[in-house]
Design a protein around this motif. Sequence first.
Motif, PDB file in Angstrom:
ATOM      1  N   ASP A 408       0.867  -1.173   0.000  1.00 21.72           N
ATOM      2  CA  ASP A 408       0.000   0.000   0.000  1.00 21.72           C
ATOM      3  C   ASP A 408       0.906   1.225   0.000  1.00 21.72           C
ATOM      4  OD1 ASP A 408      -1.715   2.023   0.388  1.00 21.72           O
ATOM      5  OD2 ASP A 408      -2.180   1.519   2.486  1.00 21.72           O
ATOM      6  N   LEU A 409       0.906   1.957  -1.114  1.00 19.36           N
ATOM      7  CA  LEU A 409       1.865   3.045  -1.245  1.00 19.36           C
ATOM      8  C   LEU A 409       1.260   4.416  -0.912  1.00 19.36           C
ATOM      9  CD1 LEU A 409       3.569   1.744  -4.522  1.00 19.36           C
ATOM     10  CD2 LEU A 409       4.414   1.542  -2.187  1.00 19.36           C
ATOM     11  N   GLU A 410      -0.011   4.375  -0.573  1.00 17.65           N
ATOM     12  CA  GLU A 410      -0.735   5.627  -0.357  1.00 17.65           C
ATOM     13  C   GLU A 410      -0.032   6.604   0.610  1.00 17.65           C
ATOM     14  OE1 GLU A 410      -3.094   6.569  -2.249  1.00 17.65           O
ATOM     15  OE2 GLU A 410      -3.244   8.466  -1.149  1.00 17.65           O
ATOM     16  N   PRO A 411       0.478   6.121   1.755  1.00 16.37           N
ATOM     17  CA  PRO A 411       1.098   7.043   2.718  1.00 16.37           C
ATOM     18  C   PRO A 411       2.217   7.901   2.119  1.00 16.37           C
ATOM     19  CG  PRO A 411       0.934   4.846   3.650  1.00 16.37           C
ATOM     20  CD  PRO A 411       0.523   4.732   2.214  1.00 16.37           C
ATOM     21  N   PHE A 412       2.792   7.458   0.983  1.00 12.61           N
ATOM     22  CA  PHE A 412       3.945   8.189   0.428  1.00 12.61           C
ATOM     23  C   PHE A 412       3.539   9.187  -0.658  1.00 12.61           C
ATOM     24  CE2 PHE A 412       5.210   4.022   1.959  1.00 12.61           C
ATOM     25  CZ  PHE A 412       6.126   4.386   2.928  1.00 12.61           C
ATOM     26  N   HIS A 413       2.247   9.160  -0.967  1.00 11.32           N
ATOM     27  CA  HIS A 413       1.744  10.030  -2.031  1.00 11.32           C
ATOM     28  C   HIS A 413       2.157  11.479  -1.837  1.00 11.32           C
ATOM     29  CE1 HIS A 413      -1.440   8.922  -5.096  1.00 11.32           C
ATOM     30  NE2 HIS A 413      -0.785   9.982  -5.548  1.00 11.32           N
ATOM     31  N   ALA A 414       1.933  11.969  -0.634  1.00  8.47           N
ATOM     32  CA  ALA A 414       2.189  13.375  -0.352  1.00  8.47           C
ATOM     33  C   ALA A 414       3.646  13.742  -0.585  1.00  8.47           C
ATOM     34  CB  ALA A 414       1.794  13.675   1.101  1.00  8.47           C
ATOM     35  N   VAL A 415       4.551  12.798  -0.236  1.00  8.44           N
ATOM     36  CA  VAL A 415       5.986  13.066  -0.416  1.00  8.44           C
ATOM     37  C   VAL A 415       6.292  13.278  -1.889  1.00  8.44           C
ATOM     38  CG1 VAL A 415       8.322  12.138  -0.092  1.00  8.44           C
ATOM     39  CG2 VAL A 415       6.531  11.644   1.593  1.00  8.44           C
ATOM     40  N   VAL A 416       5.798  12.345  -2.701  1.00  8.35           N
ATOM     41  CA  VAL A 416       6.096  12.447  -4.141  1.00  8.35           C
ATOM     42  C   VAL A 416       5.484  13.724  -4.710  1.00  8.35           C
ATOM     43  CG1 VAL A 416       5.769  11.373  -6.403  1.00  8.35           C
ATOM     44  CG2 VAL A 416       6.275   9.954  -4.408  1.00  8.35           C
TER      45      VAL A 416
END
Length: 562
Positions: A408-416
């Motif tokens: 689940d990669l959602e938590p990193f969305h904001a970083v990208v």
Amino acid sequence: MTMNATGGEATFADLGLRSELLEVLSALGYEEPTPIQREAIPPLVQGSDLLGQAATGTGKTAAFALPVLQRMPPPGGGAGPATLVLVPTRELAIQVSEAFHRYGRILGTRVLPIYGGAPIGRQLQALKRGVDVVVATPGRALDHIGRGTLDLEDLRTVVLDEADEMLDMGFADDIEEILAATPEDRQTVLFSATLPPRIDGIARRHLNDPVRIEMGHAAAEGREATPLVEQSAYLVARAHKPAALGRLLDVEAPAAAIVFCRTRDEVDQLTETMNGRGHRAEALHGGMEQEQRDRVMSRLRAGTADLLIATDVAARGLDIEQLTHVVNYNVPSAPEAYVHRIGRVGRAGREGAALTLVEPREHRMLKAIERVTKQRIQVERLPTVADLQARRMELTRAALEECLIQEDLEPFHAVVESLTDEFDLMEVALAAVKLVHESSGAVLDEQEIPEVAPRTADKRRGGREAPDSERYTRAPAGGMVRLFFSLGRSAGVRPQDLVGAIAGESSLSGRDIGAIEIADRFSLVEVPQAAADEVIAALRRSTIKGRRPTVRRERDTRGRRT
Ligand code: AMP
């Protein structure tokens, strides 16, 4: 196979060796005799003659050295040596002397290697002071016999080691002459990697009712036992073996592997080296308590270790589910041992891989294993630094791919997203990949491991002389230079005289020597470039057919050096 009273395979003690020698073997970390030692030691201790077929790597040196030491009269007994070992090359003379020294130090045995190229003065002094074992190349031995400095009257045992190689190098007459100078009632031992008719001839003439031992006829069951195991071998010089093992493990990335070593000491050292390179290695050998061994096994099963470094004895009977790779750090001492070892992977229909590190001199042993198992062992190139880097990149890619599919990669969305305000999406991805790659913990390994060639027996002397059409016109083979000798056919020089002189006086073996061309008044011999100066220096001090030749690098017609 020699068994002991309880039905197990014979130990060194069962072979009738005295306690001092048993102590030495245990201190050296030898856990059990090799098959050739099991067969050869008991009759040799009894004083029998022996004809043994055994290649380098089978433990043949200890097979004759231990009984010789056992039967040795106390030091200082007779005037001359009690044992003479004849070997084809200077390199082997040194190796065999070192082995005698190692095994015999505790008994005070005095050992002297005698070979051409070494200052004769020191050899003369040592002979005068008295030695128990002389290990010699035939040419230099004859030289000393001729001078009256090598007295063979007290000789009890003569060993011809690598006899086929000595014949190939043209030492047949020298051997006959030396044997004629030894006492009739001596014990004679002949070891040879192959047993062609010429060896049989020597055996018939000079051995008295010998025990015959031929290795490598058992283990036919290996054929069916190993169908799923992919077998490969890698030629590598001894000095580069730890690096080669590390490289192979890095590239193969086995889930769990077992690495077989010969001795306890080797196990301990290699475990330390591999842990230093970032592997999770555990040692397993016969010198460890049962409790320690159990701990090692549970670490392997729990996955906190992935590399087991072991001797044959300690690994016997282990059944490790996870094993995917067996590595032979040395060529095993007999085909049977090879079959047993690789039977530890590829079980229950699973696939496995067997990797064998082979020193150039052990190449013959590998061929013997192929003959017995009737399977080919592919000799492959060791991975290069570039191969390793490519493989690591591939592993990084695979890790990313798995993450993309599963996580689940959602938590990193904001970083990208915040980064894409300032950077291109591709650049962001590249930086992320770089971080993953660098954090994979790979040890930097940038040294290339030099390639080495096997010492095969293909280059027989018969094939050495160049065909007429090529004479004196061809360039030397790659890596070779041509040496000019001022003696030729009119001085009675034959190819074997040149091979014998070069191999007897320098560190080259007969197989290192390339094409030989003999003209009426001179000869040309190809030798490896790196050894040319050594050969020239060594040959200047010696004679061929009783004459001292001029030896130099050949100049071509334009005066350029080859
Ligand atoms: P060789 O075939 O005589 O050249 O011996 C090959 C290597 O095996 C040498 O490095 C020996 O020190 C080693 N070796 C010989 N016998 C044993 C043994 N019983 N156990 C472990 N290593 C051995």
